[in-house]
Write a protein that holds these residues in place. Structure first.
Motif, mmCIF file in Angstrom:
data_model
loop_
_atom_site.group_PDB
_atom_site.id
_atom_site.type_symbol
_atom_site.label_atom_id
_atom_site.label_comp_id
_atom_site.label_asym_id
_atom_site.label_seq_id
_atom_site.Cartn_x
_atom_site.Cartn_y
_atom_site.Cartn_z
ATOM 1 N N LYS A 581 0.808 -1.218 0.000
ATOM 2 C CA LYS A 581 0.000 0.000 0.000
ATOM 3 C C LYS A 581 0.845 1.274 0.000
ATOM 4 N N LEU A 582 2.175 1.121 0.056
ATOM 5 C CA LEU A 582 3.041 2.288 0.087
ATOM 6 C C LEU A 582 3.117 2.941 -1.280
ATOM 7 N N ALA A 583 3.469 4.221 -1.281
ATOM 8 C CA ALA A 583 3.590 4.955 -2.546
ATOM 9 C C ALA A 583 4.824 4.483 -3.304
ATOM 10 N N PRO A 584 4.704 4.257 -4.610
ATOM 11 C CA PRO A 584 5.840 3.805 -5.415
ATOM 12 C C PRO A 584 6.710 4.981 -5.850
ATOM 13 N N ASN A 585 7.899 4.661 -6.367
ATOM 14 C CA ASN A 585 8.703 5.674 -7.042
ATOM 15 C C ASN A 585 8.017 6.068 -8.346
ATOM 16 N N GLN A 586 8.159 7.333 -8.711
ATOM 17 C CA GLN A 586 7.521 7.817 -9.935
ATOM 18 C C GLN A 586 8.561 8.530 -10.811
ATOM 19 N N ILE A 587 8.441 8.334 -12.116
ATOM 20 C CA ILE A 587 9.298 9.022 -13.077
ATOM 21 C C ILE A 587 8.462 10.097 -13.752
ATOM 22 N N GLY A 588 8.939 11.350 -13.652
ATOM 23 C CA GLY A 588 8.138 12.485 -14.082
ATOM 24 C C GLY A 588 8.358 12.899 -15.519
ATOM 25 N N GLN A 589 7.799 14.029 -15.848
ATOM 26 C CA GLN A 589 7.736 14.496 -17.228
ATOM 27 C C GLN A 589 9.097 14.812 -17.833
ATOM 28 N N HIS A 590 10.096 15.041 -16.990
ATOM 29 C CA HIS A 590 11.430 15.334 -17.491
ATOM 30 C C HIS A 590 12.329 14.105 -17.463
ATOM 31 N N GLY A 591 11.728 12.944 -17.283
ATOM 32 C CA GLY A 591 12.505 11.715 -17.192
ATOM 33 C C GLY A 591 13.251 11.586 -15.882
ATOM 34 N N GLN A 592 12.749 12.213 -14.827
ATOM 35 C CA GLN A 592 13.440 12.283 -13.543
ATOM 36 C C GLN A 592 12.701 11.495 -12.477
ATOM 37 N N VAL A 634 17.457 8.547 -12.130
ATOM 38 C CA VAL A 634 18.394 9.114 -11.150
ATOM 39 C C VAL A 634 19.442 9.955 -11.865
ATOM 40 N N LYS A 635 20.012 9.388 -12.926
ATOM 41 C CA LYS A 635 21.033 10.101 -13.702
ATOM 42 C C LYS A 635 20.506 11.437 -14.207
ATOM 43 N N ASN A 636 19.270 11.452 -14.671
ATOM 44 C CA ASN A 636 18.692 12.696 -15.167
ATOM 45 C C ASN A 636 18.591 13.750 -14.072
ATOM 46 N N VAL A 637 18.230 13.332 -12.863
ATOM 47 C CA VAL A 637 18.181 14.280 -11.745
ATOM 48 C C VAL A 637 19.556 14.882 -11.514
ATOM 49 N N PRO A 807 7.985 1.391 -11.348
ATOM 50 C CA PRO A 807 7.752 2.828 -11.236
ATOM 51 C C PRO A 807 6.573 3.285 -12.082
ATOM 52 N N ILE A 808 5.918 4.338 -11.606
ATOM 53 C CA ILE A 808 4.899 4.992 -12.416
ATOM 54 C C ILE A 808 5.616 5.984 -13.325
ATOM 55 N N ILE A 809 5.487 5.814 -14.618
ATOM 56 C CA ILE A 809 6.237 6.612 -15.574
ATOM 57 C C ILE A 809 5.304 7.577 -16.282
ATOM 58 N N SER A 810 5.631 8.853 -16.260
ATOM 59 C CA SER A 810 4.828 9.859 -16.950
ATOM 60 C C SER A 810 4.852 9.607 -18.451
ATOM 61 N N LYS A 811 3.748 9.880 -19.092
ATOM 62 C CA LYS A 811 3.685 9.707 -20.550
ATOM 63 C C LYS A 811 4.653 10.657 -21.265
ATOM 64 N N LYS A 812 5.053 11.749 -20.585
ATOM 65 C CA LYS A 812 5.943 12.723 -21.217
ATOM 66 C C LYS A 812 7.416 12.325 -21.079
ATOM 67 N N GLU A 814 10.912 10.609 -21.515
ATOM 68 C CA GLU A 814 11.637 9.922 -22.573
ATOM 69 C C GLU A 814 12.865 9.258 -21.958
ATOM 70 N N LEU A 815 12.841 7.936 -21.924
ATOM 71 C CA LEU A 815 13.941 7.169 -21.345
ATOM 72 C C LEU A 815 14.635 6.395 -22.451
#
Length: 841
Positions: A581-592, A634-637, A807-812, A814-815
């Motif tokens: 039930k914990l929140a997962p890691n998420q990858i955002g719109q900037h690939g971060q 991680v690298k993108n961050v 991870p939940i990956i944003s549609k925006k 680009e990996l």
């Protein structure tokens, strides 16, 4: 005044030999060691003075010929006294503040936290200097042939210079064996040692300095009564209850020793040995009932029974028991001929692998000298502080800095130095129970972003920084981490109550967030950072990524510990039911990797904290091998945040790039860190002339982060295997290291590489079990026998890797995928005590 006869057993032959070895040689011969910091001028200020310490006593030696200053510290001299700083008003507004956050009313939630959650009684006490020992030498201002060094191979500071044809030498060390500071003064001619000694402490402290007879000088005082700036006007100061006494005894050979009311005067001696004892009345965070005078007197009485040779050999022997466990050779260039400050200045534009190795070993030196069993954990400045009101109180900032201090402890074979931090966590786990109950109505224990000698657990410094209830969880990771290295179930049983208490707080404090129903922490922060759209100083948030990662670690590791100890079956069930039930890691719109539950990250954010990358390092959620999408995020961050930063932040990034297997970028970060600051024309984070880390100002965590990062470049053991030279930069294609430790009780007795490939690896198994090796080089046994190719998960219990949700990956986003070198993976079954020898095939 009384003429003194020769005293002690230190003979003239020894003085002459020391003169020949130290004073009578040229500069190139003096610094003929890869393990010395050396300079051709005295320290201009504190950031050029050289640190010595024995875990309890610390000193900064300036090396000034005419007016020597030895600045003093004792690990338990803090302002204030036993107290608590919980704010019970928090319990009544917890649901209200959560609802404000869920409704997007962050400013209102911030104001409510400041009013009802942040402490109203104390915002933490200051770590304080004892003061200064002053040694004034008449007519020594016109000197030549100057040289000073800190030899980290034997933990001794040395200074030499010439006045009127006479060669003078000083040696200073903080004895590990005898718990005093020892100073030895010699000269190449008889009757030339003359000086007067005094002690003082910065204003506004009140001390009493006086002499006892002709040979003892004392200074007594206490820590400050302290009222925090952020407490209400009617709040009372916390009474300073730590009393201290410093005692100096001078034992000369020849000459005249006399006293004024507040100084000792020595004239015309052949040599002199000075014994300096410091003690306080501190017993523990609840008890200050010891007798500081008796303690200081006993330390001094025991030490003065020994001659100088015995004191020095006993000191170095105990120190070297720790230091000599690890050696590192990355090569030597002509740069070693330069003074250390010059080498620091030139590091980024030259080729000085020996300086990187020295910086690495200097971190180990500082950890040995600032953190010893039975003493206090190293604070923000380790044990070295020259102020009464130091930056950030020189306290324990547990949202990164305190933890970073101890990253090198286990892998660089200094496990004993970890013990003071383990004890600190155990004490907080007791003190923090009342905080959790009174402030949040929660089970277990909690600590926020800062604590001190008195083990305060309430939030301090305002909601911008202090509204973070996860400090206890991060500290508790060290309890489990130590077990992964020692495999000692009795140790695990000892620390399990603290782990369990932190997990119980997690379970009590978790609450569902409204959009997805994930169980999260609210209120909280992502330490010291805020989304760009938030009002200035409003950092308060919920479900921050770092919290989510810490909660996952705290629960999974506690459940694993409970299973190993056959404890708390119901707790295990509750944890296992909670994890999905914990929140997962998420990858955002900037690939971060997203820092917050919402996709608020800004690629222009250059903030020093990279809290949401905790899962890469020091934890092991993300892996280029297991979770390449998350590793790339991680690298993108790291790319967005940029390389230059404050000192400790750059050193955390060295560790991150090493975990990403990019040795060249890790090395680039090292060139940003080994940059001379503190002199005209310099700015930003880097390194002072004495090789201490500059935030700026000085914070010792950067030194320890560097040592940890270089270790990660040479060996990693967090990702299911022992990975040998995983992130070697192109500038270190040849080298060797001995004595590193890997999880599961493995010791890398030696590792040699040439042209970027492993030549030989010798690994000892202290616990037995499967030894899985990951290598970029094809290996075989020393006798040419093929190694078994590894398959499936590593069955060694110490090499389990976390089962991270997708991870939940944003549609925006680009990996592009993570580009990995080809690797070889071997399994070797071992028995306890067995040594494995592997060579390049």
């Amino acid at each position: 005044m009384k003429r003194l006869s020769q005293h002690g057993k230190f003979c003239l032959i020894s003085v002459c030999m020391f003169t020949l070895l130290i004073g009578g040689c040229n500069t190139a011969e003096r610094q003929n060691s890869n393990l010395k910091l050396w300079y051709d001028a005295p320290a201009a200020d504190w950031n050029e003075a050289l640190p010595i310490g024995n875990g309890r006593l610390g000193a900064m030696v300036f090396g000034r010929p005419d007016k020597e200053n030895i600045q003093l510290n004792e690990g338990t001299l803090w302002a204030g006294g036993p107290h608590r700083n919980d704010n019970p008003e928090a319990k009544g507004i917890l649901q209200e503040i959560r609802q404000l956050l869920f409704d997007g009313k962050y400013k209102e939630a911030h104001n409510l936290a400041n009013a009802k959650i942040i402490s109203k009684t104390s915002h933490g006490m200051n770590y304080e200097t004892v003061g200064n020992l002053r040694l004034n030498f008449n007519n020594h201002d016109d000197y030549s042939n100057y040289y000073r060094e800190l030899d980290i191979e034997d933990a001794v500071n040395r200074t030499s210079y010439t006045v009127d044809g006479v060669q003078y030498q000083r040696e200073v060390f903080t004895s590990f064996a005898d718990q005093v500071i020892v100073i030895r003064l010699t000269a190449s001619e008889k009757g030339k040692i003359s000086f007067f000694a005094g002690m003082d402490r910065p204003a506004p402290s009140v001390v009493e300095v006086k002499t006892e007879g002709n040979d003892i000088l004392t200074m007594t005082g206490k820590g400050a009564d302290l009222k925090s700036k952020r407490t209400p006007e009617n709040a009372k100061p916390i009474e300073g209850r730590v009393k201290f006494e410093s005692r100096l005894k001078i034992v000369p050979e020849g000459g005249w020793l006399s006293a004024t009311d507040s100084t000792l005067v020595l004239d015309g001696a052949n040599t002199a040995t000075l014994y300096l004892s410091i003690a306080t009345n501190f017993v523990n965070y609840k008890d200050v009932s010891a007798n500081e005078h008796q303690r200081a007197t006993e330390y001094l009485a025991k030490a003065e029974k020994k001659d100088y040779g015995q004191l020095k050999s006993g000191h170095s022997s105990l120190y070297q028991k720790y230091f000599n466990r690890v050696s590192l050779n990355l090569g030597v260039t002509d740069s070693i001929k330069n003074p250390t400050n010059v080498r620091i200045k030139q590091f980024a534009v030259g080729n000085d692998p020996a300086l990187a190795a020295l910086y690495y070993q200097y971190g180990r030196y500082l950890l040995i000298c600032s953190s010893q069993p039975g003493g206090q954990a190293g604070n923000l400045q380790g044990i070295w502080c020259n102020e009464l009101t130091p930056p950030w109180k020189s306290a324990y900032t547990v949202n990164i800095n305190t933890e970073m201090n101890y990253w090198p402890a286990e892998p660089t074979n200094l496990s004993e130095t970890h013990e003071p931090l383990i004890e600190l966590v155990k004490e907080l786990s007791v003190a923090g129970q009342k905080t959790a109950r009174d402030m949040y109505g929660a089970e277990g224990w909690v600590c926020h972003h800062n604590t001190d000698l008195w083990r305060i657990c309430g939030p301090v410094d305002g909601a911008t920084w202090g509204m973070w209830p996860s400090g206890g969880m991060w500290l508790s990771q060290h309890l489990w981490e130590k077990y992964l290295y020692n495999g000692d179930l009795e140790y695990l049983r000892e620390v399990y109550p603290a782990m369990k208490g932190s997990a119980e707080f997690c379970l009590s404090f978790l609450t569902p967030e409204p959009e997805n129903g994930w169980l999260i922490f609210a209120p909280s922060t992502s330490p010291e950072n805020r989304p760009a759209h938030m009002p200035k100083m409003v950092n308060i948030a919920y479900a921050t990524t770092m919290d989510n990662q810490l909660i996952f670690d705290m629960l999974t590791k506690t459940a694993e510990a409970a299973k190993l100890l056959n404890e708390d079956a119901e707790l295990i069930k509750e944890i296992e039911a909670t994890l999905p039930k914990l929140a997962p890691n998420q990858i955002g719109q900037h690939g971060q990797i997203q820092e917050w539950i919402h996709d608020w990250d800004d690629p222009e954010d250059k903030h020093r904290h990279i809290s949401h990358l905790y899962g890469m390092h020091p934890s092991n959620h993300f892996s280029p091998y297991r979770t390449p999408e998350l590793a790339e995020a991680v690298k993108n961050v790291l790319i967005y945040r940029g390389d230059p930063s404050t000192g400790w932040s750059m050193n955390w990034k060295i560790n991150q790039w090493a975990r990403l297997l990019d040795g060249n970028h890790a090395y680039k970060m090292m060139t940003d860190q080994i940059k001379l600051v503190g002199v005209p024309g310099t700015r930003g984070g880097g390194t002072y002339g004495n090789m201490l880390d500059a935030h700026p100002p000085f914070q010792i965590d950067g030194n320890f982060g560097f040592t940890s990062g270089l270790t990660e470049m040479m060996m990693q053991s967090h990702d299911g295997a022992i990975h040998l030279i995983p992130a070697l930069p192109d500038v270190w294609l040849t080298g060797s290291v001995t004595g590193l430790r890997a999880r599961g009780g493995f010791e890398i007795e030696s590792l040699e590489w040439n042209n970027g490939e492993i030549v030989k690896a010798v690994i000892k198994s202290n616990l037995g079990g499967n030894c899985r090796i990951r290598s970029y080089s094809e290996l075989t046994t020393e006798g040419g026998k093929a190694l078994t190719i590894a398959k499936g998960k590593n069955k060694n219990q110490f090499y389990q890797v976390p089962d991270i949700q997708e991870p939940i990956i944003s549609k925006k986003a680009e990996l592009k995928g993570f580009d990995l070198k080809d690797t070889y993976l071997y399994d070797i079954e071992t028995e306890a005590g067995q040594t494995i020898i592997m060579v390049k095939k």
